[in-house]
Design a protein around this motif. Structure first.
Motif, mmCIF file in Angstrom:
data_model
loop_
_atom_site.group_PDB
_atom_site.id
_atom_site.type_symbol
_atom_site.label_atom_id
_atom_site.label_comp_id
_atom_site.label_asym_id
_atom_site.label_seq_id
_atom_site.Cartn_x
_atom_site.Cartn_y
_atom_site.Cartn_z
ATOM 1 N N ILE A 64 -4.707 -12.345 -8.075
ATOM 2 C CA ILE A 64 -5.068 -12.940 -6.604
ATOM 3 C C ILE A 64 -5.310 -11.507 -5.978
ATOM 4 O O ILE A 64 -4.904 -10.630 -6.311
ATOM 5 N N ARG A 65 -5.878 -11.916 -4.883
ATOM 6 C CA ARG A 65 -6.058 -10.912 -3.681
ATOM 7 C C ARG A 65 -5.519 -11.460 -2.574
ATOM 8 O O ARG A 65 -5.701 -12.695 -2.237
ATOM 9 N N ARG A 66 -4.627 -10.673 -1.888
ATOM 10 C CA ARG A 66 -4.120 -11.301 -0.691
ATOM 11 C C ARG A 66 -3.998 -10.128 0.542
ATOM 12 O O ARG A 66 -3.792 -8.923 0.121
ATOM 13 N N TYR A 67 -4.490 -10.565 1.936
ATOM 14 C CA TYR A 67 -4.161 -9.593 2.969
ATOM 15 C C TYR A 67 -3.020 -9.864 3.428
ATOM 16 O O TYR A 67 -2.483 -10.810 3.731
ATOM 17 N N GLU A 75 3.495 -21.728 -7.413
ATOM 18 C CA GLU A 75 4.318 -21.571 -6.362
ATOM 19 C C GLU A 75 3.556 -20.801 -5.526
ATOM 20 O O GLU A 75 3.664 -21.325 -4.227
ATOM 21 N N TYR A 76 2.710 -19.879 -5.902
ATOM 22 C CA TYR A 76 1.830 -19.068 -4.821
ATOM 23 C C TYR A 76 0.825 -20.160 -3.944
ATOM 24 O O TYR A 76 0.806 -19.824 -3.111
ATOM 25 N N VAL A 77 0.279 -20.912 -4.707
ATOM 26 C CA VAL A 77 -0.843 -21.708 -4.239
ATOM 27 C C VAL A 77 -0.038 -22.756 -3.371
ATOM 28 O O VAL A 77 -0.653 -23.061 -2.195
ATOM 29 N N ALA A 78 0.938 -23.266 -3.816
ATOM 30 C CA ALA A 78 1.739 -24.185 -2.669
ATOM 31 C C ALA A 78 2.110 -23.502 -1.522
ATOM 32 O O ALA A 78 2.107 -24.199 -0.126
ATOM 33 N N THR A 79 2.440 -22.111 -1.609
ATOM 34 C CA THR A 79 2.742 -21.411 -0.358
ATOM 35 C C THR A 79 1.626 -21.179 0.422
ATOM 36 O O THR A 79 1.548 -21.272 1.787
ATOM 37 N N VAL A 80 0.493 -20.671 -0.101
ATOM 38 C CA VAL A 80 -0.591 -20.731 0.521
ATOM 39 C C VAL A 80 -1.326 -21.791 1.287
ATOM 40 O O VAL A 80 -1.844 -21.880 2.334
ATOM 41 N N THR A 126 -2.350 -24.548 6.309
ATOM 42 C CA THR A 126 -2.089 -25.846 7.245
ATOM 43 C C THR A 126 -1.639 -25.278 8.565
ATOM 44 O O THR A 126 -1.968 -25.854 9.599
ATOM 45 N N ASP A 127 -0.533 -24.373 8.475
ATOM 46 C CA ASP A 127 -0.083 -23.976 9.581
ATOM 47 C C ASP A 127 -1.276 -23.380 10.372
ATOM 48 O O ASP A 127 -1.124 -23.326 11.623
#
Length: 88
Positions: A34-37, A59-64, A69-70
């Motif tokens: 994965i890549r994350r900023y 778990e990562y997908v659920a967090t993202v 949504t936020d």
């Protein structure tokens, strides 16, 4: 002694689970790069690169998705914009 090549050592950057798998194996598809900023990189910089096992990726997908949504709610909530303008 015979040698077998084409194996990769996978290690989850979150839970530290490891696996030695053939590059083309079905099990290798259960590891995700994965890549994350980070928020401090909102306008520039290279993303962090992480490798996750299947469980941590789920778990990562659920967090993202929660973060998406936020963000979507924040983008559409223009009431706060008007309040901030009137406070100036």
């Amino acid at each position: 002694m015979a040698r077998t090549s084409g194996y990769v050592r996978f290690e989850c950057d979150r839970c530290r689970t490891t696996a030695y798998l053939a590059e083309t194996s079905v099990e290798a598809r259960n590891w995700y790069d994965i890549r994350r900023y980070r928020s401090s990189q909102a306008t520039s910089g290279d993303p962090e690169r992480k490798t996750l096992c299947s469980a941590c990726y789920t778990e990562y997908v659920a967090t993202v998705q929660d973060q998406d949504t936020d963000f979507d709610q924040w983008m559409t909530n223009t009431d706060n914009i008007e309040k901030a303008r009137h406070a100036e």
